[in-house]
Design an enzyme around this catalytic site. Structure first.
Site, short mmCIF file in Angstrom:
data_model
loop_
_atom_site.label_atom_id
_atom_site.label_comp_id
_atom_site.label_asym_id
_atom_site.label_seq_id
_atom_site.Cartn_x
_atom_site.Cartn_y
_atom_site.Cartn_z
N CYS A 2 -2.10 -4.98 10.75
CA CYS A 2 -3.26 -4.66 9.91
C CYS A 2 -4.25 -5.82 9.92
O CYS A 2 -5.42 -5.66 9.59
CB CYS A 2 -2.84 -4.27 8.51
SG CYS A 2 -1.83 -5.47 7.70
N CYS B 270 17.93 8.14 14.50
CA CYS B 270 17.55 7.03 13.62
C CYS B 270 16.26 6.41 14.14
O CYS B 270 15.72 6.84 15.16
CB CYS B 270 18.68 6.01 13.50
SG CYS B 270 18.81 4.88 14.89
N CYS C 220 16.63 5.30 17.68
CA CYS C 220 16.61 6.44 18.61
C CYS C 220 15.15 6.87 18.86
O CYS C 220 14.78 7.20 19.98
CB CYS C 220 17.31 7.66 18.02
SG CYS C 220 19.04 7.51 17.63
N ASP D 180 5.88 -3.58 5.57
CA ASP D 180 4.67 -3.80 6.36
C ASP D 180 5.00 -4.43 7.71
O ASP D 180 4.13 -4.93 8.38
CB ASP D 180 3.66 -4.66 5.59
CG ASP D 180 4.18 -6.08 5.33
OD1 ASP D 180 5.34 -6.36 5.69
OD2 ASP D 180 3.43 -6.90 4.78
N ASN D 181 6.28 -4.40 8.10
CA ASN D 181 6.62 -4.97 9.40
C ASN D 181 7.88 -4.31 9.96
O ASN D 181 8.70 -3.76 9.23
CB ASN D 181 6.78 -6.49 9.29
CG ASN D 181 7.97 -6.88 8.44
OD1 ASN D 181 9.10 -6.89 8.91
ND2 ASN D 181 7.73 -7.16 7.17
N GLU E 277 10.47 -5.63 11.50
CA GLU E 277 11.77 -6.27 11.29
C GLU E 277 12.46 -5.70 10.05
O GLU E 277 13.65 -5.38 10.08
CB GLU E 277 11.59 -7.79 11.15
CG GLU E 277 12.91 -8.49 11.24
CD GLU E 277 12.78 -9.98 11.45
OE1 GLU E 277 11.65 -10.46 11.66
OE2 GLU E 277 13.82 -10.66 11.41
N CYS F 150 23.31 4.10 15.86
CA CYS F 150 23.99 5.36 15.48
C CYS F 150 25.34 5.52 16.18
O CYS F 150 26.31 5.93 15.57
CB CYS F 150 23.22 6.58 15.93
SG CYS F 150 21.65 6.80 15.23
N VAL G 252 13.28 -8.83 1.31
CA VAL G 252 14.24 -7.87 1.87
C VAL G 252 14.71 -8.43 3.20
O VAL G 252 13.96 -8.51 4.16
CB VAL G 252 13.60 -6.47 2.02
CG1 VAL G 252 14.59 -5.52 2.68
CG2 VAL G 252 13.15 -5.95 0.67
N ALA H 103 0.82 -1.21 0.00
CA ALA H 103 0.00 0.00 0.00
C ALA H 103 0.86 1.27 0.00
O ALA H 103 0.77 2.09 -0.92
CB ALA H 103 -0.93 -0.03 1.21
ZN LIG Z 1 20.04 5.82 16.51
#
Ligand SMILES: [Zn+2]
Length: 351
Positions: free
Chosen positions: A195, A178, A181, A137-138, A140, A256, A117, A46
């Protein structure tokens, strides 16, 4: 295509962009800059559908599309790039998206990847990109994208939608907080609504995708001065819009500050993922393997009807539908139980 393109655009390839070029701070220079930029869209569901459409229409140079899934009728209320014909043909989303985007703007180089991915694929998918856009959509995948983008210093724009509300923030490694963070450690699977349990409203997706794309365009146009530098939270049903200024907290961030990429550097194993809202499980064997779909189709002939296209092979057994991809992956539909899905994979694919 070149002749066709010239016909559509006259002698000036930027003519079609006239309405956006007159916007303050854009101009031919901005359009030219945009046409040289490369963007990876992670996930073409989406959010990714809307984001990719906006970016292609706006005239980015190159779009790299990554998605592991195929088009289904239940996607059509939200996933703007797809048609009933795509669902009937069972096309992978990345392939169907590329076809549609080329129709929208033949000036854009579109590179579809039918791929999961994961730690093995993410760094290749974002290599050379000027920007990464979140269509996942998640969590991870989002936390993995965050690690990869921080590691390679590539700006990315986070976006997420659930029910009628959503969030988005632009993340510039080394300059802004990030994702870790902002949101803390990755929530354990099953601890947050999905969803599947909360539903999702199409226009909420379109709204977050628009906000996400605007921040992305600012980055591509080198207009960092205009970035919101905020986490934007919107509930479009309630009409609530909120901007929360993002600042690096005093707490050390493992990603980071310490360069610890736990997801990216994790020990590899076979991956099994329950797909959001689908009553389906993805099996991704490790080590990766190549499936010869034609050979498999012949072997499975006795099991019942088999459908196939250039990208996948599909058959039904024991009340479940298995869709196999050449990279060894399978999406097992009809169960949310990873153990049952793995058993079916082992029994019928046999690797
Ligand atoms: Zn960070």
């Amino acid at each position: 295509m070149a002749a066709n393109q010239a016909q559509q655009t006259g002698t000036d390839k930027f003519e079609r962009y006239s309405r956006q070029m007159i916007l303050p701070g854009w101009g031919r220079e901005g359009q030219s800059r945009l046409s040289e930029k490369s963007v990876t869209v992670v996930g073409c569901g989406a959010l990714g559908s809307h984001v990719a459409s906006h970016l292609a229409r706006a005239g980015v140079g190159r779009l790299i599309l990554a998605d592991r899934d195929f088009v289904e009728y239940s996607n059509l209320p939200r996933q703007a790039l797809y048609s009933e014909a795509d669902a009937a043909a069972g096309l992978p989303k990345a392939v169907a998206a590329a076809q549609r985007l080329r129709q929208l703007n033949s000036q854009v180089e579109i590179e579809p990847h039918v791929v999961d991915v994961n730690p093995d694929t993410i760094e290749d998918l974002i290599a050379g990109a000027d920007l990464v856009m979140d269509g996942a959509d998640n969590f991870e995948v989002r936390y993995l994208v965050n690690e990869a983008c921080v590691k390679h210093r590539i700006p990315w724009v986070y976006g997420g939608v659930l029910g009628t509300y959503g969030l988005t923030a632009a993340i510039l490694p080394g300059e802004t907080p990030c994702l870790y963070c902002l949101l803390g450690p990755m929530p354990p699977p099953g601890s947050v609504p999905t969803c599947e349990t909360a539903g999702v409203l199409g226009p909420a997706v379109a709204t977050i995708a628009a906000l996400e794309t605007v921040e992305g365009l600012k980055l591509l146009l080198d207009r960092r001065d205009a970035l919101l530098k905020s986490l934007v939270v919107v509930d479009i049903w309630a009409g609530d819009f909120e901007r929360i200024q993002t600042q690096r907290s005093q707490t050390r961030c493992p990603v980071c500050d310490d360069g610890r990429y736990e997801l990216l550097d994790a020990e590899r194993g076979s991956l099994t993922a329950v797909l959001c809202g689908r009553n389906a499980v993805q099996i991704h064997p490790w080590p990766a393997q190549v499936l010869d779909l034609a050979v498999l189709a012949r072997r499975l002939e006795g099991t019942g009807p088999i459908t196939a296209n250039d990208y996948l092979l599909r058959f039904e057994v024991e009340g479940c539908q298995l869709t196999l991809f050449p990279d060894g992956r399978a999406i097992v539909k009809g169960t949310g139980d990873p153990i049952r899905a793995r058993a079916l994979y082992a029994r019928y694919v046999g690797v």
